[in-house]
Design an enzyme around this catalytic site. Structure first.
Site, PDB file in Angstrom:
ATOM      1  N   GLU A 467       0.825  -1.199   0.000  1.00 10.75           N
ATOM      2  CA  GLU A 467       0.000   0.000   0.000  1.00 10.75           C
ATOM      3  C   GLU A 467       0.868   1.262   0.000  1.00 10.75           C
ATOM      4  O   GLU A 467       0.555   2.246  -0.680  1.00 10.75           O
ATOM      5  CB  GLU A 467      -0.929  -0.012   1.208  1.00 10.75           C
ATOM      6  N   LEU A 468       1.981   1.245   0.750  1.00 11.24           N
ATOM      7  CA  LEU A 468       2.880   2.395   0.793  1.00 11.24           C
ATOM      8  C   LEU A 468       3.511   2.634  -0.575  1.00 11.24           C
ATOM      9  O   LEU A 468       3.539   3.759  -1.073  1.00 11.24           O
ATOM     10  CB  LEU A 468       3.958   2.165   1.856  1.00 11.24           C
TER      11      LEU A 468
END
Length: 564
Positions: A467-468
């Protein structure tokens, strides 16, 4: 007697090699709800003790309680087999058996049975598959692991949820693997019992990799003309990004630069001496490699809006160009002229100018929030987004992150949603399980206006890192989302985080200070609201509705007085 009490465990050990495939002794077993499944103990234990009569008793432990398993139409005790026709979510728990001859008892190790929900969007659950990585050009055989001890079954093979040829065998044989053979292979076993049809499935993700370096065409992402919004007097960074290929490929030969002979590298000294410079860095997103050449303009001038900024990529193929143009963006929430006018007027009044400057610096965030509240400005209308922010945090079951989970699932939504009227997307709370996690994350980030990343010492996990990296790619390369970093705990090692994280402005980092940050009017929530999309708060909406209700009641009262 002593010898007889030791012979049973000894025979269990000897029989493990020959029966491990049929009766696995794994401590944890996953099974899908609605499918046939069985537990069993090695048959050679019973066969080698024919001189005595042994009975088997099954037990289930759940929430600290141990219960004797009684046979039903669904749970069948078939000799050394405990069969589920089919498995249900309520079957989750620990299972053991006791083998007894009336004098001595032998208890097996526990099976921890985890029953998973079926996926509504796919023929398999992504958490219920095994992965095989094989080299191209070699032969390989896929074996169906769902075949029960009852061999009178029908088998159907699927590839990516589509029927795969007409084979009905337990094994799929590939004489020579190719890249195209990669995919998710699901074998569906059909079994008849008590006049009904039941199924058991097994899915294997086959990844075929070519040992030879893959030929990839280097290209600039989004070639053509790109317009970048900016303001006169502000700084701007133009990002020219090139796709270089995949991680397992050799580093290609290329030249990437901005067409301007006066440019120098952006060192600490040149940033102070010149108004424009360039800097290059490489980064990875998943298994893909990229290179970016940044053009840093310290102060945008009026004449800069008429210039073309061209990025050139030279390879063995035809050169590629990407042209950037600057245009004036929408004015900020609080226009600079408000401060300028105040300072000019304050010159004529003793110490008022100094006071105004100090207050404007200290309470800059408060002033902007106050300006938003009194104007009722809402920039989210008509932008096509569904959520104000996607929340990314550690989701692994680590005992030290209980407070972090409480912050992400309770404190953050309670304040931002219930008090200030924002709409958050929290994967664990808002996304139904069973879908493709990678596709869901990409989709919900695209539907969000901001990406809130809760960083802590426990943040590093596969899902959270994905997600990052996805958010950084969309923020730095695609410029489709803005990132807000919440430093929930002090991170001891920043080396494990992507290097491109350093490119984010420091003002987009908000630090959580435990009890001091809890009140809704604390500095933490004010800074966070400042970074969130401009949107009317719930308190303003309620105040507006109350005013309209009051006017309607007053008009109604006036009409009654006039006899209308």
């Amino acid at each position: 007697m002593a010898f007889e009490s030791l012979i049973i465990p000894f025979l269990m050990f000897l029989s493990k090699a020959t029966t491990e495939e049929l009766c696995p002794l794994r401590r944890s077993i996953d099974v899908l709800e609605g499918e046939y499944f069985f537990l069993c103990f090695p048959g050679s234990i019973r066969d080698n003790l024919r001189s005595k009569t042994y009975t088997v008793t099954w037990f289930k432990e759940n929430e600290g309680k141990i219960n004797l398993i009684q046979e039903t139409h669904r749970l069948v005790l078939n000799g050394r087999f405990l069969e589920f026709w089919p498995a249900e979510l309520s079957d989750l728990g620990n299972y053991t058996y006791i083998l007894s001859n009336g004098t001595y008892n032998v208890t097996s190790q526990k099976w921890s049975l985890n029953v998973l929900k079926r996926s509504k969007d796919s023929c398999f659950n992504t958490n219920h598959l095994s992965r095989q990585v094989k080299a191209a050009g070699r032969s390989y055989t896929l074996k169906c692991n769902a075949v029960p001890h009852n061999k009178n079954v029908t088998i159907t093979w699927y590839k990516n949820c589509n029927i795969y040829n007409s084979t009905k065998e337990e094994e799929l044989h590939f004489p020579s693997l190719t890249i195209e053979d990669s995919g998710n292979y699901t074998c569906d076993v059909s079994i008849s019992h008590a006049g009904k049809a039941f199924n058991a499935t097994s899915t294997i993700e086959l990844m075929v990799k070519d040992d030879a370096a893959e030929v990839v065409k280097l290209e600039i992402i989004e070639p053509g003309e790109i317009y970048v919004e900016t303001q006169i007097g502000k700084e701007v960074i133009l990002n020219c990004t090139v796709f270089l290929g995949y991680s397992n490929a050799a580093k290609p030969t290329y030249l990437l630069h901005w067409i301007d002979n006066s440019l120098n590298s952006c060192s600490e000294n040149t940033k102070k001496e010149q108004s424009i410079c360039e800097k290059e860095y490489n980064f990875d997103s998943g298994n893909k490699k990229y290179a970016s050449k940044l053009l840093w303009i310290k102060t945008v001038k009026e004449e800069d809006l008429n210039c073309n900024y061209t990025c050139l990529l030279k390879t063995t193929n035809k050169p590629q160009l990407k042209i950037f143009k600057l245009k004036k963006g929408n004015p900020p929430d609080l226009h600079p002229h408000v401060f300028t006018t105040g300072i000019i007027m304050a010159v004529f009044f003793t110490l008022v100018p100094v006071l105004l400057v100090v207050l404007s610096v200290i309470f800059r965030v408060d002033l902007v929030l106050f300006y938003r509240d009194i104007t009722g400005k809402d920039d989210t209308i008509g932008d096509g987004k569904e959520y104000d922010a996607f929340v990314s945090y550690l989701k692994d079951s680590i005992s030290t992150n209980v407070e972090e989970r409480k912050f992400a699932l309770e404190i953050l939504p309670r304040t931002l949603e219930d008090h200030f009227g924002y709409k958050l997307c929290i994967f664990e709370r808002d996304v139904s399980p069973g879908g493709a996690v990678v596709d869901d994350v990409q989709s919900f980030i695209d539907k969000s206006r901001r990406l809130i990343i809760i960083l802590s010492r426990n943040y590093i996990s596969d899902r959270a890192m994905y997600e990052l990296e996805t958010g950084l790619h969309k923020a730095l390369v695609e410029r489709k989302i803005k990132i807000i970093l919440i430093e929930y705990m002090l991170i001891s090692d920043y080396n494990v985080l992507p290097k491109s994280l350093e490119l984010l402005p420091s003002r987009r980092v908000v630090k959580w200070k435990e009890d001091k940050s809890l009140p809704s009017n604390s500095r933490f929530w004010k800074n966070l609201r400042y970074l969130m999309p401009v949107k009317a708060s719930k308190s303003n909406i309620r105040s507006h509705n109350n005013s309209e209700s009051y006017l309607r009641r007053r008009n109604s009262s006036d009409n009654c007085v006039l006899g209308v």
